[in-house]
Enzyme design. Sequence first.
Site, PDB file in Angstrom:
ATOM      1  N   GLU A   1       0.821  -1.211   0.000  1.00 48.21           N
ATOM      2  CA  GLU A   1       0.000   0.000   0.000  1.00 48.21           C
ATOM      3  C   GLU A   1       0.855   1.261   0.000  1.00 48.21           C
ATOM      4  O   GLU A   1       0.575   2.212  -0.708  1.00 48.21           O
ATOM      5  CB  GLU A   1      -0.961   0.011   1.190  1.00 48.21           C
TER       6      GLU A   1
ATOM      7  N   HIS B   1     -10.895  -5.951   9.265  1.00 52.28           N
ATOM      8  CA  HIS B   1     -11.371  -5.484   7.962  1.00 52.28           C
ATOM      9  C   HIS B   1     -12.693  -4.737   8.062  1.00 52.28           C
ATOM     10  O   HIS B   1     -13.461  -4.725   7.112  1.00 52.28           O
ATOM     11  CB  HIS B   1     -11.539  -6.665   6.999  1.00 52.28           C
TER      12      HIS B   1
END
Lengths: 328, 410
Positions: A62, A131
Site C-alpha cells: 500500500e 477489515h
Amino acid sequence: MTNSRLTYREAVREALREALARDKRVFLMGEDVNRYGGAYACSLGLPAEFGDERVRDAPLSESAFVGAGIGAALGGMRPIVEIMTINFSLLALDQIVNSAATLRHMSGGQFSVPIVIRMATGAGRQLAAQHSHSLEGWYGHIPGIRVLAPATVADARRMLWPALEDPDPVIIMEHATLYNDEDELPADGDMSVDITKAATRRQGSDVTVIAHSACVKKALNAAEMLVGEGIDCEVIDLRILRPLDDETIIASVRKTHRAVVVDEAWRSGSLAAEISSRITEQAFYDLDAPVERVCGAEVPIPYPKHLEQAALPQPQSIAAAVRKAMRR
Amino acid sequence: MSDLDRLSLHVPEPAVRPGGEPDFSNVKIPKAGSVPRPEVDVAPEEIRDLAYSIIRVLNRDGEAVGPWAGLLSDDELLAGLRHMMTLRAFDARMLMAQRQGKTSFYMQHLGEEAVSCAFRKALNKGDMNFPTYRQAGLLIADGYPMVEMMNQIFSNESDPLRGRQLPIMYSSKEHGFFTISGNLATQYVQAVGWAMASAIKRDTKIAAAWIGDGSTAESDFHSALVFASTYKAPVILNIVNNQWAISTFQGIARGGSGTFAARGLGFGIPALRVDGNDYLAVYAVAKWAAERARRNLGPTLIEYVTYRVGAHSTSDDPSAYRPKTESEAWPLGDPVLRLKKHLILRGAWSEERHAQAEAEILDEVIQAQKQAEGHGTLHAGGKPSVRDIFEGVYAEMPPHIRRQRQKAGY
C-alpha cells in the site's frame, strides 16, 4: 430522458469508465484490480476496454502504490489508487498524511498532488476486527486532503469526476455494505455534483439526524419508524467529511432545534464528536435539548452477525436517541 | 539436554569506537580503472560483481584511468570543482550562521560534495530528483541562487517556502528538485511513480531517487525496488553510503548483505558501486544509469561509497560514537582535493588559481548571505506573515480555514 437501474458497484464502475474515457491521464492502480476486477468487483471488465496499462495490478504494498501514485500525480497524471479496504490504508498513512496532504503547503505552492484514493470502509460484512474499521474521522482530521463518502448510488456515480478535477488529494470512502444497493439514475444528462456540500435526504421539522455513508440509510429507516409516533426527522447526509459543510448542518439545527449525530465509528474522538462540538459552538442557544450521539461500540468489531450488529448503530438505536432528544 | 549452546543475539559493531585507532582495513578499495565498463544494455545478471566492487577513475597520483574515464572536458571539470568548492564554502558559512542564531538547524555535506554535484551534470533539464537533505549540490550545480537557499534557511520574508519547512528542506520544481521529506525513504517510491508517469506519457524525462545507508532499512526502500523492477521505470535509485546514519554505523542497516548495492540484485536491477569521492567516477556512473533509463532499459541502483566528515546535523556530536580522527583515515580521500590534483595534473589548474577561486567563492557566498540577511534571519528582520500559514493548504481556501485565519487576525 431514460432511466437506468444500477447498483452502487455498477455506479462506481460507470464513474471509472467515464474517467478513463474522458481523460487519458487517468489510470487505476491497486491490488487485483485487473483480471479479478478489484476486491468488490468495481473495475470488472474495464481492462478489456482500456488495457492493462490503465487498469493495473500493483505489487502488494500500500505504501508503495500510494507513494507511486503520488509520484505519478506529481508527474502530470491523474491516478486513481484503489486500496482494498480501509485497514490496509494504514500501511500508506505516511504517504497520505506526510506527503500527499502536505506537499502543496511545504513546497510553497510548487507541487500539487491530484491523486484520488478509493477505499472500501466500514463493518457489516462479517469481516471481523481487521477489515471492518470506520476510520473516516482520522482522515477527516488531516488538513490538505478532501474526504468524500458517497452514501447513495447517485453519489457513487457522480463524485469521482469532480474528485479527479480537484487539484488536491481526494479520498473516496465506499462503504462495503452499499455495493449491492440499487437505484434509478438518469442514463444520461447532468452528472455534476457539488463536492463541497452536504445533502438533505429527508426534510423534517422536529429533529435533525446527521449521518454519513451506510448510516444514512439507517437514519432514513429510523425516520420512517418515527413517523407513526408523530416525529418528523430531517436527515442530513454529510457526503463530504473534510472540509465539513457546517452551513447545512447548522441551518437545519436552527430550524429543528434538536440534533442526533450518527457515526459508525468508535465514539471517543469521533467525527460525531466534532459535529456535536460544532453544533454546540455555533447553535447552542437554538438547541432545545442536548445533542445526542449514536456511535459504534468501542470494541474491535466481532465476527458473527449478531455480535457484529450489536456493535453498530441500528435504526432502533437511532430512533431511541431521537426520542430522547424529543424528551419522549 | 541438547548439546547445542544456548542462543545468543548478534549485534553488529563498527570496527572502532571513540578512543580507538581508526581502521578502514575492512573497506576493500580496488585500483582506479580496474572495473570494466559494460554496455548499457547489458543483462543485469552479467554484472553482478559490480555490486561488490568500487568503480574508480582518479588514482592516487590524480590521473584519470580506465574505461570510465575521459567523459568530461577541462571546462566541465573546472565547473564541477567550482560547484563543490561553492557547496563547501556555503556549508561553512551556514554552520557559522547557525551558531550565531540566524537559523536553528543546519546540515552540511563535508566530504560528500562530489555525489550531488557530479550527479546533477548527468541529468537533463526537466528530469526530477527526489532528494534527501544532503544533496544541495544538485541545486548549486544547476545554478539555483544561493540567496534563495539562504532565504529558506533563515525563514525570512523572502523564503520561497514561506516558513513552512525546516531549514535546508529546499524545494524547486524549476530546478528538478522535489520537496525534501524529513520522513525518510517516502520519496524513493514517489520517484519511481514519477518515472512511471513519464513512461506512461511517452515522455523522455527520467527521475532520480535518493536515500542514505541507514534509511534503506525502511520498507518504502524495498517496495520502491519492487515497483521499479516490475514496471522497469526510468529511474536512477541512488544510495549514498556515508558510513553513518546519525550515530548508527552502516553495518546496522546493511545486516548480512555484502553491500548496499547488492540489495538491487534480488530485484534484477543492475547495481553498481562507485567511489563517491571521485567526481569523474560519480559522473560516469550516473551518466551510464541515465542513458539506461532514457533508452527505456529500466532502473539502475547506484551505491556511492563516501564518508560523512561532519556531524549529521547541528544537533549531533559524533565524538560520542566514532573516533575524532576517523575522517582523516578514510581511504577515498577528499573529493575537492582529488579533483583539484587531477586538474593541476591536466595543466588546467594551479595552486594559485585554486587559492584565488577559494577567495572569490567565499566572497560570492558572503555577498549572497548579506543579501539574504537583508530580508531577515530566524530571529531578526523580515519574517513570513502569519497569513501565509493558511495559504496553500488547498488550491482553494475552504471556508473553515478562512474563518480560522480571520480569527487569528489576518
